[in-house]
Design a protein around this motif. Sequence first.
Motif, mmCIF file in Angstrom:
data_model
loop_
_atom_site.group_PDB
_atom_site.id
_atom_site.type_symbol
_atom_site.label_atom_id
_atom_site.label_comp_id
_atom_site.label_asym_id
_atom_site.label_seq_id
_atom_site.Cartn_x
_atom_site.Cartn_y
_atom_site.Cartn_z
ATOM 1 N N LYS A 284 48.504 46.268 39.164
ATOM 2 C CA LYS A 284 48.953 45.199 40.053
ATOM 3 C C LYS A 284 49.002 43.878 39.304
ATOM 4 N N ILE A 285 49.752 43.854 38.235
ATOM 5 C CA ILE A 285 49.835 42.625 37.479
ATOM 6 C C ILE A 285 51.239 42.073 37.618
ATOM 7 N N GLU A 286 51.296 40.949 38.246
ATOM 8 C CA GLU A 286 52.574 40.362 38.611
ATOM 9 C C GLU A 286 53.500 40.221 37.409
ATOM 10 N N GLY A 287 54.711 40.638 37.588
ATOM 11 C CA GLY A 287 55.713 40.406 36.565
ATOM 12 C C GLY A 287 55.855 41.505 35.531
ATOM 13 N N VAL A 288 54.850 42.363 35.384
ATOM 14 C CA VAL A 288 54.880 43.330 34.301
ATOM 15 C C VAL A 288 56.107 44.227 34.349
ATOM 16 N N THR A 289 56.449 44.730 35.519
ATOM 17 C CA THR A 289 57.587 45.642 35.592
ATOM 18 C C THR A 289 58.904 44.908 35.815
ATOM 19 N N GLU A 290 58.836 43.595 35.885
ATOM 20 C CA GLU A 290 60.063 42.843 36.121
ATOM 21 C C GLU A 290 60.636 42.235 34.851
ATOM 22 N N LEU A 291 59.870 42.242 33.785
ATOM 23 C CA LEU A 291 60.335 41.635 32.551
ATOM 24 C C LEU A 291 61.460 42.444 31.925
ATOM 25 N N CYS B 211 41.771 45.198 39.012
ATOM 26 C CA CYS B 211 41.268 45.966 37.870
ATOM 27 C C CYS B 211 40.326 47.067 38.321
ATOM 28 N N TYR B 212 40.784 48.294 38.184
ATOM 29 C CA TYR B 212 39.988 49.480 38.502
ATOM 30 C C TYR B 212 39.447 49.417 39.935
ATOM 31 N N GLY B 213 40.083 48.617 40.792
ATOM 32 C CA GLY B 213 39.646 48.507 42.180
ATOM 33 C C GLY B 213 38.309 47.792 42.339
ATOM 34 N N MET B 214 37.918 47.017 41.328
ATOM 35 C CA MET B 214 36.593 46.404 41.385
ATOM 36 C C MET B 214 36.645 44.876 41.332
ATOM 37 N N VAL B 215 35.655 44.255 41.936
ATOM 38 C CA VAL B 215 35.478 42.804 41.836
ATOM 39 C C VAL B 215 34.115 42.556 41.177
ATOM 40 N N ALA B 216 33.923 41.316 40.726
ATOM 41 C CA ALA B 216 32.700 40.993 39.968
ATOM 42 C C ALA B 216 31.431 41.404 40.715
ATOM 43 N N ALA B 217 31.460 41.231 42.057
ATOM 44 C CA ALA B 217 30.263 41.529 42.857
ATOM 45 C C ALA B 217 29.895 43.013 42.844
#
Length: 198
Positions: free
Chosen positions: A48-55, A134-140
Motif C-alpha cells: 500500500k505505497i502510494e504511487g508505486v504502481t502508477e509510475l 507495513c506487514y499489517g503492523m503499527v509501532a504499538a
Amino acid sequence: MSLRKPIALLLVAGALAVTSVAIAANAPAASGGTAATATLPANADLIKIEGVTELDGADIVRGKRMFSQQGGNCISCHGWDGDGTGKNPRSEGAAALLRESGLDAAGFIEIISCGIPGTPMPYHDSQAYKDDRCYGMVAADFEAGQEPDKGKSIKANDIVNLTAYIMTSIQGKPAATYEDCAAWFEASAEKSCAGFKK
Ligand code: HEC
C-alpha cells in the motif's frame, strides 16, 4: 560519469486492475547488452505505497544516488557494491549480500519501505508503522524497545528508482572489479579503488 541509463518501468496491467509492473533494462551494448527484467507479482496490490504502481519511469541514476550517502545511505551497512560489508556498527557486518538477493521488485520495495523488524535493517517509508501499510503492523504492536529501526526517509518513487538500481546494477552481479569501483567513486577512484589494483 555513469554507464547506466534510465530504464523504462512499463505498466502492463489493465487500467482497473493495476497489479503488475515490469522493469526492463538494457545494459550498455559495450558490456554485452544483457537484459534484466523483473515483474511485480499479482499480490503487488498488498503493497500500500502510494504511487508505486502508477509510475511509468524509473531512473537508475537517481536510484544510485538513493543507494549512496546522499540518499538512503544503504552503503553504510551494505557497502557501495552491496557486498554486505558497510561500516555502520549497527549492522555488525551482517547486512545482506545484495548481489545474491533472491528478492523480486515487490520484495525489494517492501523491505526497503518497511525494513525487517527485529534486525538492523531500517524502514525508509516515513509513514511506516504509523498506519498498517507495513506487514499489517503499527509501532504499538511491537514490545517497547523492539520497534523497527527508522532509516532515512525515501519517497515512494525513489524507492522504485532505488529498486531499479539494485536489480540492474547489483543483484546477480559477480564480486566488484576495479571498473565497478571506479564507476562508483568516479573522481576519487584512483584513491578509493587502489585496493583493487595488483
Ligand atoms: C543500519 C544498517 C542498514 C542500513 C542503513 C540498511 N540496511 Fe539493508 N539490511 C541490513 C541488515 C543487517 C540486513 C539483514 C537483515 C536480516 O535478515 O538479518 C539487511 C537486509 C536488506 C535487504 C534484504 C535482502 C534479502 O535478500 O533478504 C535488502 C533488500 C536491503 N537490506 C536493502 C537496503 C537498502 C536499499 C538500504 C538503503 C535504503 C538499506 N538496506 C539500508 C542493514 C542495513
